[in-house]
Design a protein around this motif. Structure first.
Motif, short mmCIF file in Angstrom:
data_model
loop_
_atom_site.label_atom_id
_atom_site.label_comp_id
_atom_site.label_asym_id
_atom_site.label_seq_id
_atom_site.Cartn_x
_atom_site.Cartn_y
_atom_site.Cartn_z
N TYR A 99 -63.46 8.83 22.24
CA TYR A 99 -64.70 8.51 22.80
C TYR A 99 -64.91 9.15 23.95
O TYR A 99 -64.06 9.87 24.49
N TYR A 100 -66.29 9.21 24.70
CA TYR A 100 -66.34 10.01 25.75
C TYR A 100 -67.33 9.35 26.79
O TYR A 100 -68.12 8.59 26.23
N VAL A 101 -67.33 9.86 27.88
CA VAL A 101 -68.55 9.51 28.76
C VAL A 101 -68.78 10.76 29.55
O VAL A 101 -68.11 11.57 30.06
N LYS A 102 -69.96 11.11 29.30
CA LYS A 102 -70.84 12.32 29.53
C LYS A 102 -71.69 12.12 30.61
O LYS A 102 -72.52 11.17 30.69
N ASP A 103 -71.77 12.89 31.83
CA ASP A 103 -72.88 12.87 32.78
C ASP A 103 -73.54 14.11 33.00
O ASP A 103 -73.12 15.25 32.66
N ASN A 104 -74.66 13.97 33.59
CA ASN A 104 -75.35 15.43 34.20
C ASN A 104 -75.13 15.63 35.77
O ASN A 104 -75.81 16.02 36.41
N GLY A 105 -74.12 15.09 36.07
CA GLY A 105 -73.69 15.09 37.53
C GLY A 105 -73.16 16.46 38.15
O GLY A 105 -73.41 17.46 37.73
#
Length: 174
Positions: A99-105
């Motif tokens: 699983y992953y949590v990806k952001d453009n931060g």
């Protein structure tokens, strides 16, 4: 100081709390976390998506805490983005579920990856982003207790992706 004490207590519980293993609808669990951050996302342009995640075995409260910490971090570290893009995904891979949590931060410099999951380790100043430096330590402790692993990828000002895996089979408590 109060937040720091609360976070340390959460970390302690992640190590000692009895695990109640059940089959988890990971898609529903990830989606259920986002509304908890209503005050943090109000007035922001955030594109939050959750893919079709494979089901897993785990302790619902503990895995919920993992999603809370990872999604909360993604919301925090995308504060200066318009639009902010946060994506939760996952897939079956060999003998594990990833699983992953990806952001453009804000992202991070990969040369500090060894500090990312360390207790009280912060890769950004407290003035820039609030926090106690305990959240990813909690994530790592919970996932390890479930027989999985945690890792991250990032680039400064280009976002971050935090991955975690869980075994396909019912994990044995650690």
């Amino acid at each position: 100081m109060g937040q720091l004490i609360d976070d340390i207590l959460l970390l302690s519980r992640a190590s000692r709390q009895e695990m109640k293993l059940n089959q988890l609808d990971m898609t529903a669990l990830a989606k259920s976390v986002y509304p908890e951050f209503q005050n943090d996302v109000e007035g922001r342009n955030i594109k939050f998506t959750v893919g079709d995640l494979p089901q897993a075995y785990g302790d619902r409260a503990m895995i919920g805490q993992v999603f809370q910490n990872l999604i909360g971090n993604a919301i925090k570290f995308t504060r200066n983005r318009d639009p902010a893009i946060i994506e939760v995904g996952g897939k079956e891979q060999d003998k594990e579920l990833v699983y992953y949590v990806k952001d453009n931060g804000a992202g991070f410099d990969m040369k500090y990856i060894n500090k990312l999951f360390g207790l009280f380790q912060r890769l950004h100043s407290a003035e820039e982003f609030e926090g106690t430096g305990v959240g990813l330590s909690i994530v790592q402790r919970v996932i390890r207790r479930h027989g999985g692993r945690v890792w991250g990828e990032g680039s400064v000002d280009e976002g971050a992706t935090i991955f975690f895996s869980l075994p396909k089979d019912i994990p044995q408590e650690k």
